[in-house]
Design an enzyme around this catalytic site. Structure first.
Site, short mmCIF file in Angstrom:
data_model
loop_
_atom_site.label_atom_id
_atom_site.label_comp_id
_atom_site.label_asym_id
_atom_site.label_seq_id
_atom_site.Cartn_x
_atom_site.Cartn_y
_atom_site.Cartn_z
N SER A 44 0.86 -1.19 0.00
CA SER A 44 0.00 0.00 0.00
C SER A 44 0.90 1.23 0.00
CB SER A 44 -0.95 -0.01 1.20
OG SER A 44 -0.24 -0.03 2.42
N HIS A 157 -5.95 -5.74 2.70
CA HIS A 157 -5.18 -6.93 3.05
C HIS A 157 -6.04 -8.15 3.38
CE1 HIS A 157 -1.25 -4.60 4.16
NE2 HIS A 157 -1.75 -4.26 2.99
N GLN A 165 -7.00 -1.37 8.15
CA GLN A 165 -5.99 -2.30 7.61
C GLN A 165 -5.24 -3.08 8.69
OE1 GLN A 165 -3.32 -1.13 4.15
NE2 GLN A 165 -1.78 -1.29 5.74
N GLU A 166 -4.87 -2.38 9.79
CA GLU A 166 -4.04 -3.05 10.80
C GLU A 166 -4.51 -2.76 12.21
OE1 GLU A 166 0.04 -1.92 10.15
OE2 GLU A 166 -0.17 -2.16 7.98
N GLU A 207 2.25 -9.58 6.99
CA GLU A 207 2.99 -9.10 8.16
C GLU A 207 2.76 -10.00 9.38
OE1 GLU A 207 2.01 -4.97 8.69
OE2 GLU A 207 2.84 -4.41 6.74
N ASP A 244 -3.82 1.15 12.12
CA ASP A 244 -3.43 1.80 10.86
C ASP A 244 -4.62 1.65 9.93
OD1 ASP A 244 -2.43 2.81 8.55
OD2 ASP A 244 -0.80 1.36 8.30
N GLU A 285 -2.88 5.54 12.85
CA GLU A 285 -2.05 5.89 11.70
C GLU A 285 -2.94 6.05 10.46
OE1 GLU A 285 1.10 3.06 11.07
OE2 GLU A 285 1.16 3.45 8.92
N ASP A 312 1.70 8.36 7.59
CA ASP A 312 2.55 7.47 6.78
C ASP A 312 2.50 7.95 5.33
OD1 ASP A 312 3.75 5.36 5.42
OD2 ASP A 312 2.25 3.86 5.95
N LYS A 337 10.04 5.23 7.02
CA LYS A 337 10.40 4.07 6.21
C LYS A 337 11.54 4.48 5.29
CE LYS A 337 5.69 2.11 5.96
NZ LYS A 337 4.40 2.23 5.23
N HIS A 365 8.86 -1.22 9.28
CA HIS A 365 9.10 -2.20 8.21
C HIS A 365 8.20 -1.88 7.02
CE1 HIS A 365 5.44 -4.93 9.41
NE2 HIS A 365 5.15 -3.66 9.49
N ARG A 366 8.27 -2.69 5.95
CA ARG A 366 7.30 -2.69 4.87
C ARG A 366 6.60 -4.05 4.87
NH1 ARG A 366 7.44 2.05 1.67
NH2 ARG A 366 5.31 1.31 1.36
N SER A 367 5.52 -4.16 4.13
CA SER A 367 4.83 -5.45 4.10
C SER A 367 5.67 -6.53 3.39
CB SER A 367 3.45 -5.32 3.46
OG SER A 367 3.52 -4.60 2.25
N LYS A 388 7.53 -0.37 14.44
CA LYS A 388 6.41 -1.09 13.87
C LYS A 388 7.00 -2.14 12.94
CE LYS A 388 2.48 -0.32 10.87
NZ LYS A 388 1.86 0.54 9.87
P1 PGA Z 1 3.13 -1.25 3.04
O1 PGA Z 1 2.09 -1.08 4.24
O2 PGA Z 1 4.47 -1.60 3.55
O3 PGA Z 1 2.47 -2.35 2.24
O4 PGA Z 1 3.11 0.05 2.30
C1 PGA Z 1 2.41 -0.82 5.55
C2 PGA Z 1 1.73 0.44 6.06
O5 PGA Z 1 0.78 0.95 5.46
O6 PGA Z 1 2.17 0.96 7.09
ZN ZN Z 2 0.64 2.70 7.08
#
Ligand code: PGA
Ligand code: ZN
Length: 424
Positions: A44, A157, A165-166, A207, A244, A285, A312, A337, A365-367, A388
């Site tokens: 994303s 996801h 999402q999270e 993740e 998030d 987030e 983000d 990131k 991190h990233r996904s 995170k």
């Molecule tokens: P991404 O997602 O690493 O797939 O961009 C993680 C986030 O949105 O924080």
């Molecule tokens: Zn995010």
């Protein structure tokens, strides 16, 4: 001293945790020191991120190959950087920026540039005989981060009725990082049992979080609370929740598609307001989309003194966008990131700017990840207070947590950030 000069710089295509190609770099110094750096990849991704260069050659990896980025390192970057000392990170990164020449690093690719920048950092730490976090942070590095562990997923996801999402566990009441990780792991395992009892899916996403078929966002939060209680950790005291929303993903021209309806920014903010009244939520987030500055401002006005609001996609670790956010008081924290901006020194600049404003900088991190653990060291180095990096599951996530366990074990001068991380 010549021993800290680059002898060889060799890039190659490897695979990330989703099985997609990504870039790795092996750097060797004149004195024989060898380091490896690997870069992650998002799903994303924000529209304003630096460009991840992919081959778009449908004959290889469905077009996702990174041989162009690899060749850019081997044929464009390596000839210029070979023979250069690694000690001056800023100078090295400046050379990389000059070589690329594009503000979004579209020529060489941010994946190519970051792989090299990170390799230079690792090599310099070795030359100084220091661990990575100590080399970056010096004597100032003093905090072990509170982990934000993504254990339940919705949104793009998952194919359920959860828009957010999270859903993350935040073991903020622990005394040490080790305790924090144990607490979260226990709640994660309890969550798995609860899902099994309810005959819900326990397969994990990119993740490591579960993505069961649930009726609503609130149903997901209820499960998290139940998991904390079942594992003996008090919600609101031992453990908090972070979300998030990844709202860019649900934004259409008409508004935000949320809970089966089209919602305006202010309506979404009302929803968050009710949610933080009913649940022990400490952080939200991307509650709004990447270019919705006006509603970000309203969100901060309404909730900014009660919880952490993390940007983000809106900031993408970019100092220009973070500066605008600070001036217009949009959010009070920034997700960091490395691959959103593409070099180590620009990332450190983004963190500095964020912290100078009194905001939190949360290393992430990233996904799509690899076994690279640079972000664990970075979080400690900059006293970010939070990290995170996914569920307590999947090797590429665990690699970061294990690195933090190791840092804590070997350096008694460091303290677990705990609640302090959230009291700006
Ligand atoms: P991404 O997602 O690493 O797939 O961009 C993680 C986030 O949105 O924080
Ligand atoms: Zn995010």
């Amino acid at each position: 001293m010549t021993k800290d000069r680059i002898k060889t710089l060799q890039a190659m295509e490897i695979l990330d945790s989703r099985g997609n190609p990504t870039v790795a770099v092996c750097l060797e110094l004149e004195d024989g020191t060898q380091v490896i750096s690997r870069v992650p990849s998002g799903a994303s991704t924000g529209a304003h991120e630096a460009v991840e260069l992919r081959d778009n050659d449908s004959d290889r990896f469905g077009g996702k190959g990174v041989l162009r980025a690899v060749n850019n390192i081997n044929e464009v970057i390596a000839p210029v950087l070979t023979g250069q000392p690694v000690a001056d990170q800023v100078a090295m990164d400046r050379r990389l920026l000059e070589l690329d020449g594009d503000p979004r690093k579209a020529r060489l690719g941010a994946n190519a540039v970051l792989a090299v920048s990170q390799a230079v950092l690792r090599a310099a730490a070795r030359v100084h005989g220091q661990s990575l976090y100590r080399y970056i942070g010096g004597v100032n590095a003093s905090l072990l981060p509170v982990p934000l562990l993504n254990v339940l997923n919705g949104g793009a996801h998952a194919d359920n009725n959860v828009d957010i999402q999270e859903f993350m566990l935040v073991p903020v009441g622990a005394a040490t990082f080790r305790e924090a990780l144990r607490m979260a792991q226990e709640s994660y395992q309890a969550l798995k049992k609860i899902l099994q009892e309810k005959k819900l899916r326990t397969a994990v996403g990119d993740e490591g979080g579960f993505a069961p078929d649930l009726q609503s966002n609130r149903a997901a939060l209820d499960l998290l609370i139940e998991a904390m209680e079942r594992s003996g950790h008090k919600p609101g005291q031992d453990m908090m929740v972070a979300l998030d929303v990844a709202a860019t993903e649900i934004k259409r021209d008409a508004g935000y598609i949320f809970e089966g309806a089209v919602k305006t920014g202010p309506e979404l903010i009302d929803f968050y307001h009710r949610l933080i009244r009913d649940y022990p939520i400490i952080s939200i987030e991307d509650g709004l989309a990447e270019d919705d500055w006006e509603n970000w401002q309203l969100l901060t006005e309404r909730l900014g003194d009660q919880i952490q609001l993390v940007g983000d996609d809106i900031f993408v670790t970019n100092t220009v966008r973070i500066q605008k956010g600070i001036e217009e008081v949009c959010s009070n924290a920034v997700l960091i990131k490395l691959n959103q901006i593409g070099t180590v020194s620009e990332t450190l600049q983004a963190i500095r700017l964020t912290q100078q404003a009194g905001w939190n900088a949360i290393v992430s991190h990233r996904s799509g990840e690899t076994e690279d653990t640079t972000i664990a060291d970075l979080a400690v180095a900059v006293n970010g207070g939070q990290i995170k990096t996914g569920a307590p599951a999947r090797g590429e996530r665990i690699a970061k947590y294990n690195r933090l366990l190791m840092i804590e074990q070997t350096d008694p001068s460091l303290e677990y950030a705990g609640w302090e991380a959230f009291h700006r």
